[in-house]
Design an enzyme around this catalytic site. Structure first.
Site, mmCIF file in Angstrom:
data_model
loop_
_atom_site.group_PDB
_atom_site.id
_atom_site.type_symbol
_atom_site.label_atom_id
_atom_site.label_comp_id
_atom_site.label_asym_id
_atom_site.label_seq_id
_atom_site.Cartn_x
_atom_site.Cartn_y
_atom_site.Cartn_z
ATOM 1 N N ASP A 1 0.847 -1.185 0.000
ATOM 2 C CA ASP A 1 0.000 0.000 0.000
ATOM 3 C C ASP A 1 0.894 1.251 0.000
ATOM 4 O OD1 ASP A 1 -3.001 0.892 0.410
ATOM 5 O OD2 ASP A 1 -1.889 1.996 1.932
ATOM 6 N N TYR B 1 -11.761 8.428 -3.524
ATOM 7 C CA TYR B 1 -11.324 8.557 -2.125
ATOM 8 C C TYR B 1 -10.071 9.416 -1.967
ATOM 9 C CZ TYR B 1 -7.543 5.061 -2.574
ATOM 10 O OH TYR B 1 -6.397 4.387 -2.913
ATOM 11 N N TYR C 1 -1.415 11.285 1.450
ATOM 12 C CA TYR C 1 -2.249 11.587 0.285
ATOM 13 C C TYR C 1 -2.222 13.084 -0.031
ATOM 14 C CZ TYR C 1 -4.210 6.922 1.133
ATOM 15 O OH TYR C 1 -4.373 5.571 1.313
ATOM 16 N N HIS D 1 -7.157 -6.453 -1.084
ATOM 17 C CA HIS D 1 -6.065 -5.483 -0.945
ATOM 18 C C HIS D 1 -5.076 -5.804 0.176
ATOM 19 C CE1 HIS D 1 -3.971 -1.693 -1.274
ATOM 20 N NE2 HIS D 1 -4.245 -1.394 -0.010
#
Length: 371
Positions: A155, A204, A285, A350
């Site tokens: 991730d 998202y 992010y 995931h």
């Protein structure tokens, strides 16, 4: 049973490990006997980790790059393996792989990345660029006296791993990355602008951009519920979250845990995120566009370390438009020329390293044992 028997004997020495198991010499009636303990008896995916297992993992705080980093480690004299977790995760996501590889003689190391768990969390998203996070890890390797390591990511940890290999390939023997492919820099358009154009404002990552907004939505729901919602999701489609729905979803919805995730696991994550909140993780992010600006000098630079890539066919990253073609039609190999293996695990979502701990551990070992 075999391991219990050995623990009660006088073990003369550990003489070796290989793919089949761990080799011990024991003395029985005054004569040496070679015993092979299969690794899947030492560590089995269907056995819950005991308190004794977890006690072998040592914890420390190490000052690196201006922050204090929490590091989980199983010490050893073998080759070091550095594990990098994602969001919303912690070092704990790698507990299975740490124990598995430690049983094979490796030194296993898994930090909480900056912003997570017991590592410091600078408040500004501008302090979460690739240079900050890679700087943390280089500082960690220096503090541990390690010139090179095997690297494993998942991730956001996979993104960090790509950047570490891009910026400091001299510190990496080989990379096993999971879930997130290398994303070459588009010199024309910023990433968030591209995502909004392709996937919409409810995507998202786009929704994570506004400071405080996602945190407010997540705070409406019990943290354990948030962790369960993330970790158990098996929807391979685009993750779009309208504001009227919110990231927390329905606060009282019942989520049945899969066999690979226990309430104790959920509570470990929830306890840490209750203390820290989610801002540290979300700041990764929020630094995406800043990273794009700062990484301009590395446009077109290839990943020049040996790589194995693993992803589940139900992973939302694998099913993002364009990713399958990139992996299977030559783009991945072009930008990662030393890519040696690509593994697509069927029926896996995931959080692959936790859903399939035994298989992922074996895939890691099968690759790094070559070097």
């Amino acid at each position: 049973m075999v391991t219990s028997l050995i623990s009660k004997r006088c073990i003369s020495s550990l003489v070796g490990v290989d793919h089949f198991g761990i080799f011990y010499v024991v003395w029985v009636h005054g004569r040496p006997v070679l015993i092979i303990v299969r690794v899947d008896l030492v560590y089995h995916r269907h056995t819950l980790l005991s308190g004794r297992d977890m006690e072998t993992i040592k914890h420390s705080k190490i000052p690196v790059n201006g922050i204090n980093m929490h590091v989980a480690e199983i010490p050893g004299d073998g080759p070091p393996v550095l594990f990098l977790h994602g969001f919303p995760e912690l070092w704990y996501s790698w507990r299975h792989q740490m124990l598995y590889l430690s049983a094979l003689g490796y030194r296993t190391i898994a930090p909480d990345l900056r912003g997570f768990g017991d590592t410091d969390a600078p408040p500004s998203a501008a302090e979460y660029t690739a240079f900050h996070v890679v700087g943390d890890l280089v500082g960690l390797l220096d503090a541990l006296g390690l010139k090179q390591v095997f690297l494993v990511g998942h991730d956001w940890g996979a993104n960090v791993a790509w950047n570490l290999c891009l910026l400091r390939p001299d510190r990496i023997k080989a990379l096993v990355n999971t879930s997130v492919v290398f994303s070459p820099r588009n010199p024309v358009r910023k990433p968030i602008e591209s995502m909004r154009a392709m996937f919409g404002n409810d995507y998202y990552i786009c929704r994570f951009q506004q400071p405080g907004e996602a945190e407010e939505e997540l705070a409406r729901v019990d943290t354990a519920q948030v962790i369960k919602k993330f970790l158990t999701s098996r929807n391979p489609g685009l993750l779009c979250v309208p504001k009227e729905v919110g990231f927390g979803g329905k606060p009282n919805s019942k989520i049945t845990l899969p066999s690979w995730l226990s309430e104790d696991d959920v509570n470990y994550y929830a306890t840490k995120f209750n203390r820290t909140g989610f801002t540290g993780g979300l700041n990764y992010y929020r630094a995406i566009d800043l990273n794009w600006e700062l990484m301009a000098p590395w446009t077109g630079v290839q990943i020049k370390v040996p790589v194995k890539f693993i992803v589940g066919d139900l992973d939302l990253t694998y099913n993002t438009p364009g990713v399958k073609d990139f992996i299977h039609k030559g783009g991945f190999n072009k930008h990662v020329p030393f890519l040696q293996e690509v593994v697509i695990m069927e029926g896996v979502a995931h959080f692959i390293n936790q859903e399939k701990p035994q298989e992922v551990s074996e895939h890691i070992y099968d690759f790094i044992k070559k070097f």
